[in-house]
Design a protein around this motif. Structure first.
Motif, PDB file in Angstrom:
ATOM      1  N   ASP A 103      -3.459   1.566  -9.455  1.00 27.85           N
ATOM      2  CA  ASP A 103      -2.476   1.121 -10.443  1.00 27.85           C
ATOM      3  C   ASP A 103      -2.393  -0.394 -10.564  1.00 27.85           C
ATOM      4  OD1 ASP A 103      -1.841   3.736 -10.972  1.00 27.85           O
ATOM      5  OD2 ASP A 103      -0.137   3.798  -9.579  1.00 27.85           O
ATOM      6  N   ASP A 104      -2.548  -1.100  -9.470  1.00 30.08           N
ATOM      7  CA  ASP A 104      -2.483  -2.563  -9.501  1.00 30.08           C
ATOM      8  C   ASP A 104      -3.872  -3.180  -9.558  1.00 30.08           C
ATOM      9  OD1 ASP A 104       0.204  -3.030  -9.701  1.00 30.08           O
ATOM     10  OD2 ASP A 104       0.557  -3.139  -7.546  1.00 30.08           O
ATOM     11  N   ARG A 119       2.120  -3.986 -15.346  1.00 31.36           N
ATOM     12  CA  ARG A 119       3.105  -3.003 -14.878  1.00 31.36           C
ATOM     13  C   ARG A 119       4.512  -3.570 -14.884  1.00 31.36           C
ATOM     14  NH1 ARG A 119       1.968  -0.388  -9.365  1.00 31.36           N
ATOM     15  NH2 ARG A 119       3.635   0.972 -10.099  1.00 31.36           N
TER      16      ARG A 119
END
Length: 449
Positions: free
Chosen positions: A77-78, A262
């Protein structure tokens, strides 16, 4: 293993120098790696320098300090695949003592050390980070292939979970390197490393776009850069190439971009730099195609020898290499083999495995293309019996242009060509061609990548 001072988890290009530095400082050091082949390779060499090497297990050996030097490849995700780091944290946690020190050297997206790493250590040890043990981030700084500056002379940034963590980690690192630069938090240290790599990618992408602009209006980009470099302030020279490669510069900016996305923060400059680097292989292939066409050498169904596949000269590292991406693109149209003394075997994204062929065994190829200029290979290129096109700096320059009569491929070259295409070499009739050399034939050392 009793009375161990330091355990280094991950014996790659950043872990080994730290293990050796700790041993040279008189510490009892154990190096741990998950790759059995790596453990076998390093065992004898490091034991001669008083570093014991062992294969990674469920728990890391107990020690006063643990250094986590495992890879953080792209993904997640990062922007980073943190699974190797999470496994290392759990292994260290199982053997962590009260009052111990854990220093994360792996490159991380902001928030990783105080977040998943701290939680993994706490869950495995039952101890509280920053209270029962010290936790800090000291991101690696290394320039592979550059022997002029030892790792111990490169200043190390360090930031801890608490001020005391920072102080304890800095005192430890001062025994290994000449200069330590403390910062206020782990997250600050993470931002330092991600920005350093992003700064490099932005400048590399910018100079590659400048080269495209200069090429479009018949201006020598080298002349522009040399003149600009005479400015004594506010300018940092970079040189164009075929794209940034390696495990940091083209990857870590993606950590920063994904982390920002995000959180609803836009990073237009970073994203633009990543986009430019992503399209560089296609631009290189287009220039290569034009240069070959100008000499009557078709790319489609041609037989090409790529010289140099590592991401920079004189290093044994092909991960995220722009040269490999160019090679992969060429294979969609041509039969490709390669030569690289630093990369004897190359596994491609589609699962194909190529092996380096000797330069003495290149008969039957139509053209050799230099993508990475290794020092030991450069003097040999001019003597090849095939036309040689050097495009390592992004410009398509003929190094040699005269090709003798067509010679059928030798056995080992034929095997490599067959593996490259997954079948038999092309059966098109041999052609004779004579190509004249052009104005720029000297091999120059690559800069800025």
């Amino acid at each position: 293993m009793n009375n161990v001072d330091v355990v280094v988890i991950g014996l790659g290009v950043t872990g080994v120098p730290m293990a050796l530095a700790a041993a040279d400082a008189g510490m009892a050091v154990v190096g741990v790696d998950a790759d059995p082949a790596r453990v076998r390779e390093l065992g004898a060499r490091l034991s001669a320098r008083r570093v014991r090497v062992r294969l990674a297990g469920a728990a890391a050996p107990a020690a006063r300090a643990h250094l986590l030097c495992v890879p953080t490849p792209p993904g997640g995700d990062d922007g980073a695949d943190l699974a190797p780091l999470a496994r290392a944290a759990r292994a260290v946690g199982r053997g962590l003592r009260r009052g111990g020190l854990v220093v994360v050297q792996s490159t991380c997206p902001p928030g990783t050390v105080e977040g998943p790493v701290a939680r993994g250590l706490a869950d495995a040890s039952g101890l509280t980070p920053g209270v029962d043990f010290h936790l800090a981030h000291a991101p690696d700084r290394i320039d592979p292939g550059n022997q002029s500056v030892p790792a111990t002379r490169i200043p190390r940034v360090v930031g801890g979970l608490t001020p005391r963590c920072t102080r304890v980690a800095a005192e430890f690192l001062c025994q290994l390197v000449e200069r330590v630069v403390p910062v206020s938090t782990c997250r600050t240290a993470e931002f330092v490393k991600t920005f350093e790599n992003t700064f490099r990618l932005v400048n590399i992408s910018l100079v590659n776009e400048l080269a495209d602009l200069c090429r479009s209006c018949d201006v020598e980009v080298a002349e522009v850069l040399d003149a600009a470099a005479t400015k004594p302030f506010g300018f940092l020279p970079h040189r164009p190439g075929i794209g940034a490669g390696g495990v940091c510069i083209p990857v870590v900016p993606g950590f920063l971009s994904a982390w920002a996305r995000r959180r609803g923060v836009r990073t237009e400059v970073v994203d633009a730099a990543l986009a430019v680097n992503a399209v560089m292989p296609g631009r290189v292939v287009a220039r290569l195609r034009g240069a070959l066409n100008s000499r009557g050498i078709p790319l489609r169904n041609g037989r090409i020898l790529v010289i140099g596949v590592s991401y920079k000269p004189d290093v044994a590292e092909a991960r995220q290499s722009a040269a490999v991406r160019v090679l992969v693109s060429l294979r969609t149209e041509a039969t490709v083999c390669y030569h690289d003394p630093f990369v004897p075997e190359l596994r491609l994204p589609d699962g194909a495995v190529l092996r380096s062929v000797p330069l003495s065994d290149v008969a039957g190829v139509d053209v050799a293309v230099v993508l990475t200029r290794h020092t030991q290979v450069a003097p040999l290129v001019r003597s090849l019996p095939v036309p040689v096109l050097d495009i390592a700096d992004g410009e398509a320059n003929w190094v040699t242009g005269t090709c003798g009569p067509h010679v059928p491929p030798s056995r080992s070259c034929r095997r490599s060509l067959r593996r490259s295409r997954g079948g038999r070499p092309s059966s098109r009739p041999p052609q004779r061609r004579r190509v004249t050399s052009t104005r720029r034939g000297t091999l120059r050392g690559e800069e800025g990548h």
